[in-house]
Design a protein around this motif. Structure first.
Motif, PDB file in Angstrom:
ATOM      1  N   TRP A   1       0.836  -1.202   0.000  1.00 47.39           N
ATOM      2  CA  TRP A   1       0.000   0.000   0.000  1.00 47.39           C
ATOM      3  C   TRP A   1       0.871   1.251   0.000  1.00 47.39           C
ATOM      4  O   TRP A   1       1.924   1.297   0.647  1.00 47.39           O
ATOM      5  N   LEU A   2       0.407   2.277  -0.707  1.00 44.68           N
ATOM      6  CA  LEU A   2       0.970   3.621  -0.628  1.00 44.68           C
ATOM      7  C   LEU A   2      -0.183   4.550  -0.318  1.00 44.68           C
ATOM      8  O   LEU A   2      -1.218   4.499  -0.984  1.00 44.68           O
ATOM      9  N   GLU A   3      -0.029   5.386   0.706  1.00 47.54           N
ATOM     10  CA  GLU A   3      -1.131   6.237   1.152  1.00 47.54           C
ATOM     11  C   GLU A   3      -0.693   7.693   1.279  1.00 47.54           C
ATOM     12  O   GLU A   3       0.435   7.976   1.672  1.00 47.54           O
ATOM     13  N   GLY A   4      -1.621   8.585   0.941  1.00 42.12           N
ATOM     14  CA  GLY A   4      -1.418  10.017   1.131  1.00 42.12           C
ATOM     15  C   GLY A   4      -2.578  10.575   1.924  1.00 42.12           C
ATOM     16  O   GLY A   4      -3.507  11.145   1.349  1.00 42.12           O
ATOM     17  N   PRO A   5      -2.565  10.414   3.252  1.00 47.46           N
ATOM     18  CA  PRO A   5      -3.735  10.781   4.067  1.00 47.46           C
ATOM     19  C   PRO A   5      -4.078  12.267   4.074  1.00 47.46           C
ATOM     20  O   PRO A   5      -5.216  12.638   4.318  1.00 47.46           O
ATOM     21  N   GLN A   6      -3.087  13.137   3.798  1.00 48.61           N
ATOM     22  CA  GLN A   6      -3.326  14.582   3.674  1.00 48.61           C
ATOM     23  C   GLN A   6      -2.457  15.111   2.537  1.00 48.61           C
ATOM     24  O   GLN A   6      -1.788  16.127   2.671  1.00 48.61           O
ATOM     25  N   PHE A   7      -2.508  14.399   1.417  1.00 49.54           N
ATOM     26  CA  PHE A   7      -1.501  14.601   0.380  1.00 49.54           C
ATOM     27  C   PHE A   7      -1.520  15.995  -0.227  1.00 49.54           C
ATOM     28  O   PHE A   7      -0.459  16.579  -0.476  1.00 49.54           O
ATOM     29  N   ARG A   8      -2.680  16.534  -0.488  1.00 50.55           N
ATOM     30  CA  ARG A   8      -2.724  17.869  -1.106  1.00 50.55           C
ATOM     31  C   ARG A   8      -2.156  18.925  -0.165  1.00 50.55           C
ATOM     32  O   ARG A   8      -1.588  19.926  -0.609  1.00 50.55           O
ATOM     33  N   THR A   9      -2.256  18.695   1.146  1.00 45.03           N
ATOM     34  CA  THR A   9      -1.785  19.663   2.134  1.00 45.03           C
ATOM     35  C   THR A   9      -0.303  19.524   2.431  1.00 45.03           C
ATOM     36  O   THR A   9       0.439  20.518   2.429  1.00 45.03           O
ATOM     37  N   ASP A  10       0.147  18.271   2.699  1.00 40.02           N
ATOM     38  CA  ASP A  10       1.529  18.123   3.173  1.00 40.02           C
ATOM     39  C   ASP A  10       2.456  17.348   2.244  1.00 40.02           C
ATOM     40  O   ASP A  10       3.669  17.312   2.482  1.00 40.02           O
ATOM     41  N   ARG A  11       1.915  16.691   1.200  1.00 34.70           N
ATOM     42  CA  ARG A  11       2.726  15.920   0.257  1.00 34.70           C
ATOM     43  C   ARG A  11       3.579  14.853   0.968  1.00 34.70           C
ATOM     44  O   ARG A  11       4.716  14.581   0.578  1.00 34.70           O
ATOM     45  N   VAL A  12       3.025  14.236   1.993  1.00 35.25           N
ATOM     46  CA  VAL A  12       3.704  13.169   2.731  1.00 35.25           C
ATOM     47  C   VAL A  12       2.972  11.858   2.477  1.00 35.25           C
ATOM     48  O   VAL A  12       1.737  11.814   2.518  1.00 35.25           O
ATOM     49  N   VAL A  13       3.714  10.776   2.227  1.00 34.28           N
ATOM     50  CA  VAL A  13       3.119   9.468   1.984  1.00 34.28           C
ATOM     51  C   VAL A  13       3.507   8.494   3.092  1.00 34.28           C
ATOM     52  O   VAL A  13       4.524   8.659   3.770  1.00 34.28           O
ATOM     53  N   ASP A  14       2.674   7.498   3.266  1.00 32.59           N
ATOM     54  CA  ASP A  14       2.919   6.411   4.203  1.00 32.59           C
ATOM     55  C   ASP A  14       2.830   5.104   3.410  1.00 32.59           C
ATOM     56  O   ASP A  14       2.365   5.099   2.257  1.00 32.59           O
ATOM     57  N   SER A  15       3.249   4.011   4.008  1.00 34.45           N
ATOM     58  CA  SER A  15       3.208   2.735   3.294  1.00 34.45           C
ATOM     59  C   SER A  15       3.043   1.587   4.280  1.00 34.45           C
ATOM     60  O   SER A  15       3.350   1.705   5.467  1.00 34.45           O
ATOM     61  N   SER A  16       2.553   0.476   3.758  1.00 33.88           N
ATOM     62  CA  SER A  16       2.463  -0.766   4.521  1.00 33.88           C
ATOM     63  C   SER A  16       2.459  -1.918   3.532  1.00 33.88           C
ATOM     64  O   SER A  16       2.165  -1.718   2.338  1.00 33.88           O
ATOM     65  N   SER A  17       2.773  -3.115   3.998  1.00 34.21           N
ATOM     66  CA  SER A  17       2.855  -4.238   3.059  1.00 34.21           C
ATOM     67  C   SER A  17       2.808  -5.562   3.802  1.00 34.21           C
ATOM     68  O   SER A  17       2.968  -5.625   5.026  1.00 34.21           O
TER      69      SER A  17
END
Length: 218
Positions: free
Chosen positions: A97-113
């Protein structure tokens, strides 16, 4: 009538590493993914459970609902993107998984697998994370990536550290009281490392509007 790939081109995203291919999960993948899901993979503890289902059916329901929720609630501000990981013969080895929970605001991604047991310890987890990081820092313009894992999950923490993540802080999981280690990787460090050069990314340009982005090469 237009197919899902035409109206929802996010499903055309594909990432290739030395040994595996990552393609965005479709509904048709759910059966194979649920069959491959190992019993030791921890799922969302807040997910809905259903009385009367055996454990495997209940876990499959959580996986399916997670998929539908990801695409049903998608927006450029908050998105979660699941990839199915397969070997050269098309066998499902895991999910990334690649996630951008507040992507438009902070451009930070998270991941899990997760990986099936027989594929663990072979470096594939690192390849999978490398692939989505190259997508994030390259085509999507992320400024940072974060990750977290319980202290007992040495494999996940090892992948993060090997890819240049730096430890930031710890927290305590409410449902288990385990210590969670948080880490962060900056875009500048990723680009300087050159670790993503071997990753082949395809289908990104058509998907960019779904991330609130434009293809600058158009």
């Amino acid at each position: 009538m237009a197919g899902v790939g035409e109206v929802w081109p996010v499903h055309g995203l594909a990432l290739r590493t030395t040994d595996v291919e990552l393609r965005v999960m479709t509904e048709a993948d759910l059966d194979a993914v649920c069959r491959a899901l190992p019993a030791d993979v921890e799922l969302d503890p807040a997910a809905t459970t259903y009385e009367g289902l055996d454990e495997r059916s209940g876990r499959s329901a959580i996986v399916a609902q997670g998929y539908w929720r990801a695409f049903g609630t998608w927006s450029p501000e908050t998105w979660a993107l699941p990839f199915v990981v397969r070997d050269g013969g098309g066998v499902v080895l895991g999910v990334q998984w690649l996630e951008g929970p507040q992507f438009r605001t902070d451009r930070v991604v998270d991941s899990s697998s997760w990986l099936v047991p027989e594929a663990r310890g072979s470096g594939l987890g690192k390849q999978m994370r490398t692939a989505v990081l190259e997508l994030a820092f390259g085509r999507l313009g992320a400024v940072a990536a974060v990750s977290s894992a319980v202290l007992a999950n040495a494999a996940s923490l090892g992948v993060s550290r090997s890819l240049g993540y730096r430890e930031t802080h710890t927290s305590v999981l409410e449902h288990s009281s385990e210590i969670l280690q948080h880490l962060r990787l900056e875009r500048s460090a990723w680009r300087a490392s050159g670790r993503g050069r071997a990753i082949e990314v395809s289908g990104a340009e058509a998907a960019l509007p779904f991330f609130g982005l434009r293809d600058e090469r158009a």
